[in-house]
Design an enzyme around this catalytic site. Structure first.
Site, PDB file in Angstrom:
ATOM      1  N   TYR A  41       0.855  -1.196   0.000  1.00 23.40           N
ATOM      2  CA  TYR A  41       0.000   0.000   0.000  1.00 23.40           C
ATOM      3  C   TYR A  41       0.887   1.241   0.000  1.00 23.40           C
ATOM      4  CZ  TYR A  41      -3.302   3.552   1.700  1.00 23.40           C
ATOM      5  OH  TYR A  41      -4.064   4.678   1.840  1.00 23.40           O
TER       6      TYR A  41
ATOM      7  N   GLU B  57      -3.956   7.417  -3.800  1.00 17.39           N
ATOM      8  CA  GLU B  57      -3.906   6.180  -3.031  1.00 17.39           C
ATOM      9  C   GLU B  57      -3.759   5.002  -3.978  1.00 17.39           C
ATOM     10  OE1 GLU B  57      -6.412   4.538   0.690  1.00 17.39           O
ATOM     11  OE2 GLU B  57      -7.553   4.633  -1.177  1.00 17.39           O
TER      12      GLU B  57
END
Length: 384
Positions: free
Chosen positions: A105, A194
């Site tokens: 991530y 993101e």
């Protein structure tokens, strides 16, 4: 991302089954990903209104890509982030599949605590990052960025190592991808980039496999190419109509339509309606400089909601004069042939003139002396 040198899968856009088949042939890959394009997460676990399950599928032939497209295009996909009705799928991404060794991530966010952008990374990618932050916060790593100097190599290196990259060439590759994502973030006035998963493939390369990007509305004037790509098909049509005439509108599930000037006053109006056991149908801020045309458009938007049984207008005339609002209310009521109760509370500049115009309009307008009085009368008008 392609423009800024971020490594992504090769991809094509498809709006018909035929285009999906053609795109797969053009990509000429061993395996393809067929991905529904809607503005919501949880697509892989979503369900279509025709019963077909999953908004993300793998396939190996162009014919399979076409078959998936036939089941997905033109139908609504319901996920945990959509309404119960789902979002219409009008576009598909057909992409080259890559073999993932690890799902990580990476994000760049604006953070008030740091007074600027922050790089956020976690080795627990491919899942709900909120759950990771709650259950294993020690696996969330952050690097605050000085907006004047930008990202420093030692910062991206620290994050790359925290993400488990050990070989020097892989560390450098991860660093380069992070830096390019920051260039994108800064150049496009993004408020959030993101990437989940920020993935390492079996051949040792780092890919941005899936992403969510938010852009600063205040920068629309200099990011016209970005905002031109906006798709309003999934938006509330009332919000779209309001935006076109410079009004701020948010739909709710009540039955008293609100037209107010100023966000704070609008919030207070909704609160006091609830206090007197009513339910607001919307947040509608006409702002400090609304004209008669905008007031008329506001009435059209309010009355287009079949759930609205009464309208409450609450205007404090500072920059906006009460007589201008009164003229707009009168014109709007006549134009839309208003058939539901209308309660109006005016205060401020030219308030006497505004009230006089309303009284002489010949329209069945209920005037109120203050906000409490207005809210009570609006609630009572529905009960009666």
């Amino acid at each position: 991302m392609d423009k800024y040198g971020v490594r992504t899968q090769k991809w094509r856009l498809a709006t018909t089954p035929e285009e999906a088949e053609s795109a797969a042939k053009d990509l000429n890959a061993v395996e393809f990903v067929v991905k529904a394009q809607i503005l919501a997460g949880g697509r892989g676990k979503g369900v279509f209104d025709n019963g077909f399950k999953g908004g993300v599928h793998l396939c190996k032939t162009p014919n399979e890509a076409r078959a998936f497209a036939e089941k997905m295009l033109g139908h609504k996909l319901i996920t945990k982030q959509t309404s119960a009705e789902g979002s219409p799928v009008n576009k598909l991404m057909i992409a080259q599949s890559v073999d993932l060794a690890r799902e990580l991530y990476f994000a760049i966010l604006m953070d008030r605590a740091y007074k600027g952008p922050v790089l956020v990374a976690s080795p627990q990618g491919g899942m709900d990052i909120e759950a990771v932050a709650h259950e294993t916060p020690e696996l969330i790593f952050k690097e605050a960025i000085d907006i004047t100097t930008g990202v420093k190599p030692e910062q991206t290196r620290r994050l790359a190592e925290k993400l488990g990259f050990t070989a020097e060439d892989k560390i450098r590759d991860a660093q380069e991808q992070m830096s390019r994502l920051y260039d994108l973030f800064l150049s496009l006035d993004a408020t959030q980039v993101e990437v989940n998963p920020f993935a390492e493939t079996t051949d040792g390369k780092v890919y941005a496999v899936d992403a969510k990007i938010n852009f600063d509305d205040n920068a629309a004037f200099r990011q016209q190419d970005v905002f031109a790509q906006g798709d309003s098909s999934e938006d509330d049509p009332r919000e779209v109509a309001a935006n076109k005439v410079g009004l701020n509108y948010v739909g709710m599930d009540g039955n008293i339509g609100c037209m107010v000037n100023g966000a704070g006053l609008a919030m207070a109006t909704m609160d006091i309606i609830k206090l007197y056991k009513g339910t607001p149908a919307n947040f509608l801020d006409v702002g400090g400089g609304a004209n008669e045309q905008q007031v008329t458009e506001a009435f059209k938007i309010l009355t287009s909601d079949k759930h609205v049984k009464a309208i409450l207008v609450n205007i404090f005339g500072g920059i906006m004069r009460c007589d201008t609002i009164a003229q707009g209310i009168i014109a709007a009521a006549k134009q839309v042939k208003l058939s539901i109760p209308l309660v109006v509370r005016l205060e401020g500049t030219n308030v006497a003139l505004g009230k006089d115009l309303l009284e002489k309009s010949g329209l069945p307008i209920i005037t109120a002396s203050d906000l409490d009085d207005a809210a009570q009368k609006a609630v009572a008008s529905i009960k009666h």
